[in-house]
Design an enzyme around this catalytic site. Structure first.
Site, PDB file in Angstrom:
ATOM      1  N   SER A 173      15.747 -24.388 -17.712  1.00  0.00           N
ATOM      2  CA  SER A 173      14.639 -23.434 -17.570  1.00  0.00           C
ATOM      3  C   SER A 173      15.183 -22.031 -17.829  1.00  0.00           C
ATOM      4  O   SER A 173      15.729 -21.779 -18.902  1.00  0.00           O
ATOM      5  CB  SER A 173      14.008 -23.559 -16.173  1.00  0.00           C
ATOM      6  OG  SER A 173      12.886 -22.717 -16.048  1.00  0.00           O
ATOM      7  N   THR A 174      15.102 -21.138 -16.867  1.00  0.00           N
ATOM      8  CA  THR A 174      15.533 -19.753 -17.057  1.00  0.00           C
ATOM      9  C   THR A 174      17.002 -19.687 -17.474  1.00  0.00           C
ATOM     10  O   THR A 174      17.868 -20.228 -16.799  1.00  0.00           O
ATOM     11  CB  THR A 174      15.342 -18.965 -15.750  1.00  0.00           C
ATOM     12  OG1 THR A 174      14.027 -19.184 -15.259  1.00  0.00           O
ATOM     13  CG2 THR A 174      15.558 -17.477 -15.989  1.00  0.00           C
ATOM     14  N   HIS A 200      11.889 -25.447 -20.172  1.00  0.00           N
ATOM     15  CA  HIS A 200      10.689 -24.757 -19.712  1.00  0.00           C
ATOM     16  C   HIS A 200      10.575 -23.412 -20.421  1.00  0.00           C
ATOM     17  O   HIS A 200      11.542 -22.645 -20.444  1.00  0.00           O
ATOM     18  CB  HIS A 200      10.748 -24.479 -18.210  1.00  0.00           C
ATOM     19  CG  HIS A 200      10.953 -25.709 -17.375  1.00  0.00           C
ATOM     20  ND1 HIS A 200      11.388 -25.651 -16.071  1.00  0.00           N
ATOM     21  CD2 HIS A 200      10.770 -27.023 -17.653  1.00  0.00           C
ATOM     22  CE1 HIS A 200      11.463 -26.878 -15.580  1.00  0.00           C
ATOM     23  NE2 HIS A 200      11.107 -27.727 -16.526  1.00  0.00           N
ATOM     24  N   MET A 290      15.161 -21.809 -12.604  1.00  0.00           N
ATOM     25  CA  MET A 290      14.597 -21.646 -11.269  1.00  0.00           C
ATOM     26  C   MET A 290      13.771 -22.880 -10.902  1.00  0.00           C
ATOM     27  O   MET A 290      13.296 -23.615 -11.764  1.00  0.00           O
ATOM     28  CB  MET A 290      13.735 -20.392 -11.203  1.00  0.00           C
ATOM     29  CG  MET A 290      12.590 -20.324 -12.176  1.00  0.00           C
ATOM     30  SD  MET A 290      11.756 -18.721 -12.073  1.00  0.00           S
ATOM     31  CE  MET A 290      10.639 -18.833 -13.478  1.00  0.00           C
ATOM     32  N   ASP A 293      12.948 -28.643 -10.637  1.00  0.00           N
ATOM     33  CA  ASP A 293      12.621 -29.684 -11.602  1.00  0.00           C
ATOM     34  C   ASP A 293      13.901 -30.303 -12.164  1.00  0.00           C
ATOM     35  O   ASP A 293      14.847 -29.593 -12.506  1.00  0.00           O
ATOM     36  CB  ASP A 293      11.778 -29.112 -12.741  1.00  0.00           C
ATOM     37  CG  ASP A 293      11.302 -30.199 -13.694  1.00  0.00           C
ATOM     38  OD1 ASP A 293      10.815 -31.233 -13.201  1.00  0.00           O
ATOM     39  OD2 ASP A 293      11.420 -30.020 -14.910  1.00  0.00           O
TER      40      ASP A 293
END
Length: 355
Positions: A173-174, A200, A290, A293
């Protein structure tokens, strides 16, 4: 208070963003810049904790501004720019190479998801404000294969991978685009197993990311399609808005099931299907991001005999997802980013050499 500088050539956007940040108790808008040179001056004089940056500025594009900021007065930069085509998204990823940490599609004021999209941006800016940045970003090197692996945390190949039809699945993600790029650049062309990636990101960016990585790494990178047969040497990105799973016959299954962990596509959904259907033939990798998941899915891969890797805290921009995996015992290995590609090479190329 988090001091934020807003850089955008549109007066209405600057006003809107300023109002949105002022609603938050922990933000202070220290300035709004309408062009690149104003942004450079304000970064120097106002010393913000984080900057939101548009790509298209009247006097100096976002590339040059971002590069100059990172050379002279490093500060976390979050790109917020309108994305209409895949080529627009590629611009955002090119900014990653100049030092930006994250990027978002600029939400349309009349969009029914405007508030939700703005909250995503605010959360991202809040998180990025805590990231320690340095002067300029170094180029990724194809040296990860020689990097040292964390000792006594790595399962043996014989214990972690057996059977035919091996696979690597990655969740991020991030901070994921930078991390994924570094890993892929450390892998040789024609890597002998398929790789599936859930990243993401804001809508509209996935195809641009695939193109950006393909141009930089030379790998065969595709957006996954329903019923694709997994092929060695191909890297598949989960498409936006649907979950990606793997069938027992090693085919891609796209489903429009509800969000999992608030996300679609979800790394947990991919990992769980891989654990269920491929088990000991799988390697799962959970990178910076973050939330949580992918953590439970990584644990399932480990429980089913697969080998699992979590990125370590020091090299993660956000240690949320890999941190959760470590906390619940989902990671066999906890490795720095610059060792993950080398570990994948040792696992799979080592197995081939042994034959």
């Amino acid at each position: 208070m988090i001091k934020v500088l807003i850089v955008d050539d549109s007066a209405s956007v600057r006003t809107l963003f300023a109002e949105m940040f002022k609603r938050e108790d922990d933000f202070e808008v220290v300035g709004c810049a309408e062009d690149g040179y104003s942004a450079l001056r304000m970064v120097r004089d106002l010393k913000p904790d984080v900057v939101t940056m548009d790509v298209n500025l009247p006097d100096c594009d976002g590339f040059r501004v971002t590069r100059m900021i990172m050379e002279d007065n490093p500060v976390p930069i979050v790109i917020v720019s309108a994305i209409y085509r895949a080529s627009d998204a590629e611009i955002g990823f090119r900014l990653i190479d100049t030092g930006a940490l994250a990027f978002h599609n600029k939400p349309a004021l009349k969009s029914e998801n405007f508030e939700e999209q703005m909250q995503d941006i605010i959360l991202s800016v809040r998180l990025m404000s805590e990231v320690r940045v340095v002067r300029r970003k170094t180029r990724f090197r194809r040296e990860a294969i020689n990097e040292k692996v964390v000792p006594d945390k790595v399962a043996s190949r014989s214990e972690s991978l057996t059977g035919k039809g091996k696979i690597v699945c990655i969740g991020a993600s991030t901070g994921g685009p930078q991390a994924i790029k570094q890993i892929l650049m450390s892998l040789p062309q024609g890597f002998p197993v398929p790789i599936l990636i859930v990243q993401h990101m804001s809508d509209g960016f996935t195809k641009g990311m695939a193109n950006w990585l393909k141009n930089h790494t030379g790998h065969d990178i595709r957006i996954a399609s329903h019923d694709d047969e997994l092929k060695p040497g191909v890297i598949y990105f989960a498409p936006e808005g649907v979950h990606t799973e793997i069938s027992p016959k090693r085919r891609i299954v796209l489903t429009d099931a509800p969000n999992v962990n608030g996300i679609k596509p979800s790394a947990s959904v991919l990992f769980n299907s891989v654990a269920r259907n491929l088990g000991r033939s799988a390697v799962g990798v959970l990178l910076t991001g973050m939330g949580r998941d992918g953590a439970d899915g990584l644990l399932e891969i480990r429980r089913n005999g697969g080998y699992t890797i979590a990125q370590d805290e020091e090299s993660s921009i956000v240690f949320g997802m890999p941190g959760e995996a470590v906390k619940i015992g989902g990671a066999v290995s906890v490795l720095p980013l610059d060792s993950i590609g080398g570990e994948l090479c040792r696992i799979f190329l080592g197995l081939l050499e042994d034959k």
